[in-house]
Design a protein around this motif. Structure first.
Motif, PDB file in Angstrom:
ATOM      1  N   LYS A   1      13.992  40.450 -46.267  1.00  0.00           N
ATOM      2  CA  LYS A   1      12.905  41.337 -46.861  1.00  0.00           C
ATOM      3  C   LYS A   1      13.413  42.538 -47.662  1.00  0.00           C
ATOM      4  O   LYS A   1      13.111  43.756 -46.216  1.00  0.00           O
ATOM      5  CB  LYS A   1      12.152  41.342 -46.214  1.00  0.00           C
ATOM      6  N   ALA A   2      13.780  43.281 -48.077  1.00  0.00           N
ATOM      7  CA  ALA A   2      14.365  44.682 -48.667  1.00  0.00           C
ATOM      8  C   ALA A   2      12.620  45.742 -48.336  1.00  0.00           C
ATOM      9  O   ALA A   2      12.076  45.274 -48.786  1.00  0.00           O
ATOM     10  CB  ALA A   2      14.569  44.577 -50.669  1.00  0.00           C
ATOM     11  N   LYS A   3      12.938  46.641 -48.218  1.00  0.00           N
ATOM     12  CA  LYS A   3      12.233  48.022 -47.313  1.00  0.00           C
ATOM     13  C   LYS A   3      12.888  48.822 -48.269  1.00  0.00           C
ATOM     14  O   LYS A   3      13.514  49.244 -48.464  1.00  0.00           O
ATOM     15  CB  LYS A   3      12.054  47.861 -46.094  1.00  0.00           C
ATOM     16  N   PRO A   4      11.501  49.692 -48.867  1.00  0.00           N
ATOM     17  CA  PRO A   4      12.139  51.315 -49.728  1.00  0.00           C
ATOM     18  C   PRO A   4      11.927  52.276 -48.416  1.00  0.00           C
ATOM     19  O   PRO A   4      11.925  51.947 -47.204  1.00  0.00           O
ATOM     20  CB  PRO A   4      10.620  51.601 -50.249  1.00  0.00           C
ATOM     21  N   LEU A   5      13.031  53.446 -48.857  1.00  0.00           N
ATOM     22  CA  LEU A   5      13.751  54.066 -48.371  1.00  0.00           C
ATOM     23  C   LEU A   5      12.497  55.360 -48.226  1.00  0.00           C
ATOM     24  O   LEU A   5      12.228  55.386 -49.380  1.00  0.00           O
ATOM     25  CB  LEU A   5      15.308  54.790 -48.239  1.00  0.00           C
ATOM     26  N   ILE A   6      12.016  55.957 -47.249  1.00  0.00           N
ATOM     27  CA  ILE A   6      11.663  56.794 -47.372  1.00  0.00           C
ATOM     28  C   ILE A   6      12.254  58.293 -46.789  1.00  0.00           C
ATOM     29  O   ILE A   6      12.203  58.188 -44.913  1.00  0.00           O
ATOM     30  CB  ILE A   6       9.736  56.877 -46.597  1.00  0.00           C
ATOM     31  N   ILE A   7      12.716  59.215 -47.188  1.00  0.00           N
ATOM     32  CA  ILE A   7      13.384  60.148 -47.069  1.00  0.00           C
ATOM     33  C   ILE A   7      12.646  61.780 -47.794  1.00  0.00           C
ATOM     34  O   ILE A   7      11.618  61.966 -48.648  1.00  0.00           O
ATOM     35  CB  ILE A   7      14.959  59.432 -47.719  1.00  0.00           C
ATOM     36  N   THR A   8      13.376  62.698 -46.923  1.00  0.00           N
ATOM     37  CA  THR A   8      12.793  63.821 -46.786  1.00  0.00           C
ATOM     38  C   THR A   8      13.365  64.625 -48.393  1.00  0.00           C
ATOM     39  O   THR A   8      14.587  63.722 -48.501  1.00  0.00           O
ATOM     40  CB  THR A   8      12.590  64.915 -46.225  1.00  0.00           C
ATOM     41  N   ARG A   9      13.248  65.058 -49.654  1.00  0.00           N
ATOM     42  CA  ARG A   9      13.793  65.385 -50.268  1.00  0.00           C
ATOM     43  C   ARG A   9      14.683  67.179 -49.096  1.00  0.00           C
ATOM     44  O   ARG A   9      15.080  68.396 -49.600  1.00  0.00           O
ATOM     45  CB  ARG A   9      12.941  67.023 -51.112  1.00  0.00           C
ATOM     46  N   VAL A  10      15.557  66.610 -48.696  1.00  0.00           N
ATOM     47  CA  VAL A  10      17.092  67.806 -48.194  1.00  0.00           C
ATOM     48  C   VAL A  10      18.124  66.580 -48.236  1.00  0.00           C
ATOM     49  O   VAL A  10      18.578  65.493 -48.707  1.00  0.00           O
ATOM     50  CB  VAL A  10      16.839  67.704 -46.655  1.00  0.00           C
ATOM     51  N   SER A  11      19.204  67.287 -47.818  1.00  0.00           N
ATOM     52  CA  SER A  11      20.700  67.459 -47.623  1.00  0.00           C
ATOM     53  C   SER A  11      21.081  66.024 -49.542  1.00  0.00           C
ATOM     54  O   SER A  11      22.028  65.128 -49.643  1.00  0.00           O
ATOM     55  CB  SER A  11      20.525  66.080 -47.021  1.00  0.00           C
ATOM     56  N   GLY A  12      20.541  67.064 -50.281  1.00  0.00           N
ATOM     57  CA  GLY A  12      20.186  65.987 -51.506  1.00  0.00           C
ATOM     58  C   GLY A  12      20.222  64.337 -51.890  1.00  0.00           C
ATOM     59  O   GLY A  12      20.956  63.749 -52.459  1.00  0.00           O
ATOM     60  N   ALA A  13      19.497  64.168 -51.381  1.00  0.00           N
ATOM     61  CA  ALA A  13      18.421  63.176 -51.765  1.00  0.00           C
ATOM     62  C   ALA A  13      18.191  62.640 -52.364  1.00  0.00           C
ATOM     63  O   ALA A  13      18.507  61.316 -53.021  1.00  0.00           O
ATOM     64  CB  ALA A  13      17.854  62.617 -50.477  1.00  0.00           C
ATOM     65  N   SER A  14      17.683  63.669 -52.879  1.00  0.00           N
ATOM     66  CA  SER A  14      16.770  63.611 -54.914  1.00  0.00           C
ATOM     67  C   SER A  14      18.286  63.589 -55.917  1.00  0.00           C
ATOM     68  O   SER A  14      17.822  62.955 -56.860  1.00  0.00           O
ATOM     69  CB  SER A  14      15.747  64.779 -55.012  1.00  0.00           C
ATOM     70  N   ASP A  15      19.489  63.662 -55.627  1.00  0.00           N
ATOM     71  CA  ASP A  15      20.522  63.810 -56.213  1.00  0.00           C
ATOM     72  C   ASP A  15      20.641  62.389 -56.443  1.00  0.00           C
ATOM     73  O   ASP A  15      21.204  60.838 -57.604  1.00  0.00           O
ATOM     74  CB  ASP A  15      21.937  63.670 -55.401  1.00  0.00           C
ATOM     75  N   HIS A  16      20.391  60.779 -54.992  1.00  0.00           N
ATOM     76  CA  HIS A  16      20.518  59.443 -54.967  1.00  0.00           C
ATOM     77  C   HIS A  16      19.348  58.961 -55.143  1.00  0.00           C
ATOM     78  O   HIS A  16      18.812  57.651 -55.833  1.00  0.00           O
ATOM     79  CB  HIS A  16      21.379  59.564 -54.465  1.00  0.00           C
ATOM     80  N   ILE A  17      18.426  59.374 -55.125  1.00  0.00           N
ATOM     81  CA  ILE A  17      16.957  58.494 -54.884  1.00  0.00           C
ATOM     82  C   ILE A  17      15.981  58.858 -56.280  1.00  0.00           C
ATOM     83  O   ILE A  17      15.419  59.656 -56.170  1.00  0.00           O
ATOM     84  CB  ILE A  17      16.098  58.912 -53.556  1.00  0.00           C
ATOM     85  N   GLU A  18      15.706  57.994 -56.464  1.00  0.00           N
ATOM     86  CA  GLU A  18      14.737  58.276 -58.313  1.00  0.00           C
ATOM     87  C   GLU A  18      13.373  57.720 -57.009  1.00  0.00           C
ATOM     88  O   GLU A  18      12.820  56.555 -57.368  1.00  0.00           O
ATOM     89  CB  GLU A  18      14.704  57.183 -59.617  1.00  0.00           C
ATOM     90  N   HIS A  19      11.668  59.180 -56.704  1.00  0.00           N
ATOM     91  CA  HIS A  19      10.896  58.441 -56.529  1.00  0.00           C
ATOM     92  C   HIS A  19      10.100  57.383 -57.209  1.00  0.00           C
ATOM     93  O   HIS A  19       9.779  57.385 -58.464  1.00  0.00           O
ATOM     94  CB  HIS A  19      10.587  59.460 -56.823  1.00  0.00           C
TER      95      HIS A  19
END
Length: 84
Positions: A1-19
């Protein structure tokens, strides 16, 4: 069962995560945003599962360590080639 990643906008996360598509991005040190994201996953289980599945697909497609290493090698080779 897949779960979404919840991550802060640090360490380049927004380069890979599309909210809302491949994960959930929240501001750093924002407990209200974290609570809201967690609440959303509980209140929208089907959508949350879809976000988790898309995130997993993105990671497998784009962040496989062998692919990342090839990318870095190409960058290094280009840098060395342009320095010569």
């Amino acid at each position: 069962k897949a779960k979404p990643l919840i991550i802060t906008r640090v360490s380049g996360a927004s380069d890979h995560i599309e909210h809302g598509r491949t994960g959930l991005l929240i501001p750093a040190r924002d407990t209200d945003a974290l609570c809201a994201a967690l609440r959303w996953t509980l209140e929208h289980p089907d959508e949350a599962r879809a976000v988790g599945e898309r995130g997993r697909e993105y990671v497998l497609r784009n962040l496989d360590i062998r692919r990342v290493i090839r990318h870095y090698e190409a960058c290094y080779e280009a840098a060395v080639g342009s320095a010569l």
